[in-house]
Each structure stands twice: as structure tokens, then as C-alpha cells.
Design a protein around this motif. Sequence first.
Motif, PDB file in Angstrom:
ATOM      1  N   LEU A 103       0.834  -1.230   0.174  1.00 13.20           N
ATOM      2  CA  LEU A 103      -0.011   0.048   0.065  1.00 13.20           C
ATOM      3  C   LEU A 103       0.935   1.316   0.141  1.00 13.20           C
ATOM      4  CD1 LEU A 103      -2.618  -1.005   2.496  1.00 13.20           C
ATOM      5  CD2 LEU A 103      -3.155  -0.491   0.046  1.00 13.20           C
ATOM      6  N   THR A 104       1.571   1.412   0.888  1.00 14.15           N
ATOM      7  CA  THR A 104       2.890   2.473   0.995  1.00 14.15           C
ATOM      8  C   THR A 104       3.375   2.533  -0.498  1.00 14.15           C
ATOM      9  OG1 THR A 104       3.158   1.935   3.478  1.00 14.15           O
ATOM     10  CG2 THR A 104       4.769   3.303   2.279  1.00 14.15           C
ATOM     11  N   LEU A 105       4.140   1.667  -1.183  1.00 16.98           N
ATOM     12  CA  LEU A 105       4.718   1.963  -2.412  1.00 16.98           C
ATOM     13  C   LEU A 105       3.688   2.262  -3.519  1.00 16.98           C
ATOM     14  CD1 LEU A 105       7.441  -0.900  -1.958  1.00 16.98           C
ATOM     15  CD2 LEU A 105       7.714   1.583  -1.582  1.00 16.98           C
ATOM     16  N   LEU A 106       2.640   1.778  -3.355  1.00 21.82           N
ATOM     17  CA  LEU A 106       1.460   2.243  -4.481  1.00 21.82           C
ATOM     18  C   LEU A 106       1.132   3.609  -4.282  1.00 21.82           C
ATOM     19  CD1 LEU A 106      -0.707  -1.013  -4.500  1.00 21.82           C
ATOM     20  CD2 LEU A 106       0.910  -0.253  -6.377  1.00 21.82           C
ATOM     21  N   ALA A 107       1.076   4.030  -2.767  1.00 19.87           N
ATOM     22  CA  ALA A 107       0.724   5.475  -2.656  1.00 19.87           C
ATOM     23  C   ALA A 107       1.962   6.344  -3.202  1.00 19.87           C
ATOM     24  CB  ALA A 107       0.528   5.510  -1.438  1.00 19.87           C
ATOM     25  N   VAL A 108       3.215   5.856  -3.494  1.00 18.52           N
ATOM     26  CA  VAL A 108       4.319   6.548  -4.076  1.00 18.52           C
ATOM     27  C   VAL A 108       4.130   6.687  -5.624  1.00 18.52           C
ATOM     28  CG1 VAL A 108       6.729   6.804  -4.173  1.00 18.52           C
ATOM     29  CG2 VAL A 108       5.632   6.213  -1.965  1.00 18.52           C
ATOM     30  N   GLU A 109       4.132   5.356  -6.146  1.00 21.74           N
ATOM     31  CA  GLU A 109       4.100   5.288  -7.724  1.00 21.74           C
ATOM     32  C   GLU A 109       3.326   3.882  -7.777  1.00 21.74           C
ATOM     33  OE1 GLU A 109       6.280   4.557 -11.589  1.00 21.74           O
ATOM     34  OE2 GLU A 109       7.471   4.903 -10.022  1.00 21.74           O
ATOM     35  N   PRO A 110       2.141   3.942  -8.529  1.00 23.33           N
ATOM     36  CA  PRO A 110       1.342   2.760  -8.951  1.00 23.33           C
ATOM     37  C   PRO A 110       2.337   1.880 -10.104  1.00 23.33           C
ATOM     38  CG  PRO A 110      -0.149   4.636  -8.948  1.00 23.33           C
ATOM     39  CD  PRO A 110       1.131   5.084  -8.777  1.00 23.33           C
ATOM     40  N   VAL A 111       2.493   0.684  -9.455  1.00 22.94           N
ATOM     41  CA  VAL A 111       3.169  -0.259 -10.733  1.00 22.94           C
ATOM     42  C   VAL A 111       2.580  -1.590 -10.505  1.00 22.94           C
ATOM     43  CG1 VAL A 111       5.469   1.118 -10.094  1.00 22.94           C
ATOM     44  CG2 VAL A 111       4.884  -0.616  -8.702  1.00 22.94           C
ATOM     45  N   THR A 112       2.940  -2.293 -11.249  1.00 24.11           N
ATOM     46  CA  THR A 112       2.676  -3.579 -11.034  1.00 24.11           C
ATOM     47  C   THR A 112       3.254  -4.327 -10.181  1.00 24.11           C
ATOM     48  OG1 THR A 112       2.194  -3.729 -13.574  1.00 24.11           O
ATOM     49  CG2 THR A 112       2.380  -5.881 -12.377  1.00 24.11           C
ATOM     50  N   VAL A 113       2.426  -5.059  -9.243  1.00 23.82           N
ATOM     51  CA  VAL A 113       3.062  -5.740  -8.147  1.00 23.82           C
ATOM     52  C   VAL A 113       2.829  -7.368  -8.321  1.00 23.82           C
ATOM     53  CG1 VAL A 113       2.788  -5.971  -5.580  1.00 23.82           C
ATOM     54  CG2 VAL A 113       2.068  -4.021  -6.556  1.00 23.82           C
ATOM     55  N   LEU A 114       3.997  -7.975  -7.688  1.00 19.08           N
ATOM     56  CA  LEU A 114       4.009  -9.326  -7.795  1.00 19.08           C
ATOM     57  C   LEU A 114       3.863  -9.874  -6.409  1.00 19.08           C
ATOM     58  CD1 LEU A 114       4.433 -12.058  -9.548  1.00 19.08           C
ATOM     59  CD2 LEU A 114       7.128 -12.026  -8.673  1.00 19.08           C
ATOM     60  N   ALA A 115       2.724 -10.656  -6.183  1.00 15.44           N
ATOM     61  CA  ALA A 115       2.325 -11.132  -4.896  1.00 15.44           C
ATOM     62  C   ALA A 115       2.060 -12.607  -4.527  1.00 15.44           C
ATOM     63  CB  ALA A 115       1.190 -10.177  -4.123  1.00 15.44           C
ATOM     64  N   LYS A 116       2.087 -12.863  -3.358  1.00 16.00           N
ATOM     65  CA  LYS A 116       1.821 -14.511  -3.137  1.00 16.00           C
ATOM     66  C   LYS A 116       0.133 -14.743  -3.540  1.00 16.00           C
ATOM     67  CE  LYS A 116       1.200 -14.212   1.895  1.00 16.00           C
ATOM     68  NZ  LYS A 116       1.930 -14.599   3.055  1.00 16.00           N
ATOM     69  N   ARG A 117       0.185 -15.914  -3.849  1.00 14.33           N
ATOM     70  CA  ARG A 117      -1.170 -16.324  -4.332  1.00 14.33           C
ATOM     71  C   ARG A 117      -2.408 -15.996  -3.049  1.00 14.33           C
ATOM     72  NH1 ARG A 117      -1.984 -22.318  -5.700  1.00 14.33           N
ATOM     73  NH2 ARG A 117      -1.519 -22.454  -3.614  1.00 14.33           N
ATOM     74  N   GLU A 118      -1.874 -16.125  -1.976  1.00 17.71           N
ATOM     75  CA  GLU A 118      -2.662 -15.953  -0.731  1.00 17.71           C
ATOM     76  C   GLU A 118      -3.373 -14.665  -0.625  1.00 17.71           C
ATOM     77  OE1 GLU A 118       0.304 -19.440   0.197  1.00 17.71           O
ATOM     78  OE2 GLU A 118      -0.035 -17.392  -0.784  1.00 17.71           O
ATOM     79  N   VAL A 119      -2.627 -13.630  -1.169  1.00 15.94           N
ATOM     80  CA  VAL A 119      -3.203 -12.196  -0.890  1.00 15.94           C
ATOM     81  C   VAL A 119      -4.435 -12.046  -1.561  1.00 15.94           C
ATOM     82  CG1 VAL A 119      -2.463  -9.901  -1.336  1.00 15.94           C
ATOM     83  CG2 VAL A 119      -0.760 -11.457  -0.592  1.00 15.94           C
ATOM     84  N   GLY A 120      -4.574 -12.854  -2.708  1.00 12.17           N
ATOM     85  CA  GLY A 120      -5.918 -12.468  -3.669  1.00 12.17           C
ATOM     86  C   GLY A 120      -7.149 -13.294  -2.819  1.00 12.17           C
ATOM     87  N   ARG A 121      -6.935 -14.025  -1.777  1.00 13.21           N
ATOM     88  CA  ARG A 121      -7.940 -14.420  -1.130  1.00 13.21           C
ATOM     89  C   ARG A 121      -8.282 -13.887   0.519  1.00 13.21           C
ATOM     90  NH1 ARG A 121      -5.433 -19.600  -2.771  1.00 13.21           N
ATOM     91  NH2 ARG A 121      -4.538 -19.635  -0.496  1.00 13.21           N
ATOM     92  N   TRP A 122      -7.476 -12.681   0.612  1.00 17.01           N
ATOM     93  CA  TRP A 122      -7.675 -12.019   1.884  1.00 17.01           C
ATOM     94  C   TRP A 122      -8.687 -11.105   1.902  1.00 17.01           C
ATOM     95  CZ3 TRP A 122      -2.557  -9.227   2.996  1.00 17.01           C
ATOM     96  CH2 TRP A 122      -1.370 -10.287   3.494  1.00 17.01           C
ATOM     97  N   PRO A 123      -9.353 -11.204   2.873  1.00 16.39           N
ATOM     98  CA  PRO A 123     -10.657 -10.386   3.141  1.00 16.39           C
ATOM     99  C   PRO A 123     -10.300  -8.850   2.821  1.00 16.39           C
ATOM    100  CG  PRO A 123     -10.132 -10.842   5.066  1.00 16.39           C
ATOM    101  CD  PRO A 123      -9.180 -11.640   4.470  1.00 16.39           C
ATOM    102  N   LEU A 124     -11.108  -8.182   2.317  1.00 17.27           N
ATOM    103  CA  LEU A 124     -11.054  -6.399   2.330  1.00 17.27           C
ATOM    104  C   LEU A 124      -9.828  -6.125   1.094  1.00 17.27           C
ATOM    105  CD1 LEU A 124     -10.828  -5.525   5.971  1.00 17.27           C
ATOM    106  CD2 LEU A 124     -12.925  -5.495   4.381  1.00 17.27           C
ATOM    107  N   LEU A 125      -8.776  -6.472   1.449  1.00 15.31           N
ATOM    108  CA  LEU A 125      -7.567  -6.073   0.344  1.00 15.31           C
ATOM    109  C   LEU A 125      -7.502  -6.964  -0.894  1.00 15.31           C
ATOM    110  CD1 LEU A 125      -4.813  -5.020   2.785  1.00 15.31           C
ATOM    111  CD2 LEU A 125      -6.413  -3.688   1.726  1.00 15.31           C
ATOM    112  N   GLY A 126      -7.887  -8.264  -0.613  1.00 16.72           N
ATOM    113  CA  GLY A 126      -7.759  -9.075  -1.704  1.00 16.72           C
ATOM    114  C   GLY A 126      -8.458  -8.821  -3.008  1.00 16.72           C
ATOM    115  N   PRO A 127      -9.778  -8.527  -2.973  1.00 14.70           N
ATOM    116  CA  PRO A 127     -10.330  -8.159  -4.123  1.00 14.70           C
ATOM    117  C   PRO A 127      -9.800  -6.731  -4.798  1.00 14.70           C
ATOM    118  CG  PRO A 127     -11.975  -8.532  -2.568  1.00 14.70           C
ATOM    119  CD  PRO A 127     -10.625  -8.624  -1.981  1.00 14.70           C
ATOM    120  N   LEU A 128      -9.349  -5.687  -3.800  1.00 21.22           N
ATOM    121  CA  LEU A 128      -9.034  -4.612  -4.438  1.00 21.22           C
ATOM    122  C   LEU A 128      -7.706  -4.830  -5.205  1.00 21.22           C
ATOM    123  CD1 LEU A 128      -9.383  -1.989  -1.441  1.00 21.22           C
ATOM    124  CD2 LEU A 128     -11.066  -2.564  -3.418  1.00 21.22           C
ATOM    125  N   ALA A 129      -6.779  -5.797  -4.356  1.00 23.12           N
ATOM    126  CA  ALA A 129      -5.569  -6.115  -5.287  1.00 23.12           C
ATOM    127  C   ALA A 129      -5.582  -6.856  -6.658  1.00 23.12           C
ATOM    128  CB  ALA A 129      -4.717  -7.154  -4.373  1.00 23.12           C
TER     129      ALA A 129
END
Length: 268
Positions: A103-129
Motif C-alpha cells: 500500500l505504501t509503495l503504491l501510494a508513491v507510484e502505482p506499479v505492477t505488483v507481484l504477490a503471493k497467491r494467498e493475498v488474492g484471497r484476503w478479505p477486504l484487500l484481496g479483491p482490491l489487489a
Amino acid sequence: MNAWAATSSCTPRCARHTAPRVSAPRLACRYAALVGSLAAGAAAGERLADRRTMRLRAAAVLRALGIRVTLTVPGAAALSAPRPPGGPGTLIVADHISWLDVLTLLAVEPVTVLAKREVGRWPLLGPLARKAGTRFIDREGLRALPHVVAELAGLLREGRSVLVFPQGTTWCSAAAGRFRRATFQAAVDAGAPVRPVTVTYAQHGIPSTVAAFLGDEGFGRSLHRVAAAGGLTVRVTVHPPLEPAVDRRALAERAQRVIRAGEPPAHG
């Protein structure tokens, strides 16, 4: 252990407040502001992939949680290195402490993020990611690794900058763990510069591990600790880019040395 998977010796017990928690009314206000911010992000729909929208929404979540961001960018205006016409994007590499890092780095400059698969299943933040165009990977899937590296190299060749966390998992500070070399191969293949970034957390100026998201801790528990933290500041130090190289091992080692040199001790 494969070239992608990583384990951390840090546990949730490493995450501690170094300042008094906020009052119950202040905590309630933060949660209300967070719900409003996340609802606005969800309402943005596909527009969340727009750079300006993404930056504003990431910054709004941080504000809702009472988090202040300080930025040091010597000789630059963003995370990405200057790009000549038709040149590749930047592989942005950072230490990994918390879900707040993204979140912090996207607030500096929006870029493509590589994240672990589990993040996509998190409540709240997963759908936004997912709406923001995050690329998800299976850290245990060794056979998928060449495909991930090829996809990253392709994005860089297209001129897109990509954020990765080469430690492979979260630690309580940048001084722990080692950088895995796999993602650096994408920069080598694309002839792309590597931008090291140091992310550190403090409460009222005192280094703190309160934001660390470690081990098998649930997201809800981590969120509550962050929301209750008093005087939480994230400092982002963007270092000069490392020029394209042919040796991914040396590139990974150089990037980690630079990042660690930019981090104060996390424990007093």
C-alpha cells in the motif's frame, strides 16, 4: 527448499508496539474511515487500475489507519528509474515486512505488483489487489517459476515497472533473510535497471516492529494491531538504480546490501 519458496524465523511475537496504543474512540474512528476508504476503492471498479486512482486509494487506506508516509528519493521523483523512449521498465525490489509495504509503495507510484497467491484471497484487500492488476504467484510451485520470470521480463520489456519482494516472505526487518535470485533474472533478460527500496516503520520516531505480518498470523489480528498503533510512520528510501547486469546472483546481493544499509535497527 526451492528457488522461490522461503521461510522466516520471525513469529507474530516479534511484532510489538513501541508506543502506547490509541484510545478506543480513536480506534473506532479509524475502522470507520477504513471501511469508507475500502468501499470507495470497491466502487471504483475497473478504474482502480488507473494510476492516479490507485495512488489515491492506497493513500486513503493509509490515512484511515492513521499512518504517515515519509519519502526520501535522492535524485528521482518516483520508484521507476528514468526510461528512454522504448526502453524497459524498472524492477523495483524492497524488503518485506508487512502487507502495508505494498500500500505504501503504491501510494508513491502505482506499479505492477507481484504477490503471493494467498493475498488474492484476503478479505477486504484481496479483491482490491485483483482489480489493481496484481500478479499472483504460487511460491511453492517450482515448475511455474520459469513462466513467472518470463512474464516479469515481458512486462519490463513493455516498459512497465514491477514491484517484487525478493526475500520471498515477511520478516520483522530488512536485516533478516536473504534475497532470492529468481526475479532478478527477469531484469537480466529484459536489460532492465533494478531500483532498491528500503521500507522501515517507526512509532513516534522509535523503530518499531508493530506493522510486521509474520508466520501464521491471521490478517485480522495484524490489521487490529496496526489500527491500534500510535504514531505509526512508514519511511520509504528510494536508492539510486542499479544498472542492468548479466549476473543475477551479484545483482541480488548488491540490491540487498543497499537496502540493508538504508535501514536503522528495528530493536532498541
